[in-house]
Design an enzyme around this catalytic site. Structure first.
Site, short mmCIF file in Angstrom:
data_model
loop_
_atom_site.label_atom_id
_atom_site.label_comp_id
_atom_site.label_asym_id
_atom_site.label_seq_id
_atom_site.Cartn_x
_atom_site.Cartn_y
_atom_site.Cartn_z
CE1 TYR A 1 -0.54 8.62 -6.41
CE2 TYR A 1 -2.58 8.73 -7.67
CZ TYR A 1 -1.91 8.37 -6.52
OH TYR A 1 -2.58 7.77 -5.48
CE LYS B 1 -0.92 4.78 -6.38
NZ LYS B 1 -0.63 3.81 -5.29
CG ASN C 1 -1.54 1.30 1.55
OD1 ASN C 1 -2.43 1.75 0.85
ND2 ASN C 1 -1.07 1.94 2.61
CB THR D 1 -5.30 9.68 3.78
OG1 THR D 1 -5.04 10.17 2.45
CG2 THR D 1 -6.20 8.44 3.69
#
Length: 258
Positions: free
Chosen positions: A161, A165, A95, A196
């Site tokens: 990014y 991913k 993760n 988060t």
């Protein structure tokens, strides 16, 4: 709402990276509450100490290992210590990840590109490389890798990014096909906008920034780390025994129109 998993993972061993905060912390806690012995891995020793304290407060069993997940040697050592301490490896949640500042592809610094790909994608490759060897010896296991909504759609200003991913989604599917007949299931998790520390940094931690990203969610709010943790535990459980090679999107409807 909490998934009823009490005792589901008794006698099982779970390995969680990025466990010092956010989704990783919530998942490490969820595994421990469900009875698993948990190895919590993160580059932040302070974050790991906080996670361990939360687990130990309810009597959970946790091993904390500070580790740079881009290091093959470090990951292997963490997994070897897990096996030596707990006796095996049943579940892994890979993760750990970092965000990318908004920037056009042509303007991204090469060092930043390399760093995003290393932390978000290479680390998943390294973790699976060593985890699969252990699981083959043990007779099987379940792996969940954190991709993203950015692993199923393109986002302007997020090329590094998105590349990282999309890569996580792809290698998860490849590993699933390679080891399905050997009792190892591999799935990718594609969270949307989750409340988060990473999102706080991305939004500038302002009400205006939060409102801007919430506006992208048809459900009208950010997701909670615990909601993602519940899904990880389901994917690693026998209830999901026929699920492998899947990229599970959990995003409040954000990508429903693609």
């Amino acid at each position: 709402m909490t998934l009823s998993t009490a005792g589901t993972y008794t006698g099982k061993v779970a390995f969680v990276t990025g466990a010092g905060s956010g989704i990783g912390r919530a998942t490490a806690i969820a595994f421990a509450k469900a009875g698993a012995s948990v190895t919590a891995v993160d580059i932040s020793e302070k974050g790991l100490q906080e996670t361990a304290a939360l687990i130990e407060a309810f009597g959970g069993r946790v091993l904390t290992i500070p580790c740079d997940v881009t290091s093959s040697k470090g990951i292997k050592a963490a997994l070897d210590k897990t096996v030596a301490t707990f006796g095996g490896l049943d579940c892994a949640f890979n993760n750990a990840g970092i965000e990318q500042p908004v920037n056009k592809l042509k303007d991204i610094d090469e060092d930043l590109w390399d760093r995003v790909l290393a932390v978000n994608l290479k680390s998943v490759y390294l973790c699976m490389k060593h985890q699969i060897d252990i699981m083959l010896t043990n007779g099987g296991g379940a792996i969940v890798n954190t991709s993203s909504g950015a692993g199923v759609l393109a986002i302007q200003g997020q090329s590094a990014y998105c590349a990282s991913k999309y890569g996580v989604t792809a290698i998860s599917k490849c590993a699933a096909l390679e080891h399905a007949s050997q009792g190892i299931r591999v799935n990718a998790l594609c969270p949307g906008i989750i409340d988060t520390d990473m999102i706080s940094r991305f939004t500038g931690d302002t009400e205006q920034g939060r409102a801007r990203v919430i506006a992208q969610e048809p459900i009208g709010r950010m997701g909670r780390p615990e909601e993602i943790a519940n899904t990880v535990l389901w994917l690693c459980s026998e209830q999901a025994g026929f699920v492998t090679g899947h990229a599970m999107v959990i995003d409040g409807g954000q990508t429903a129109g693609i």
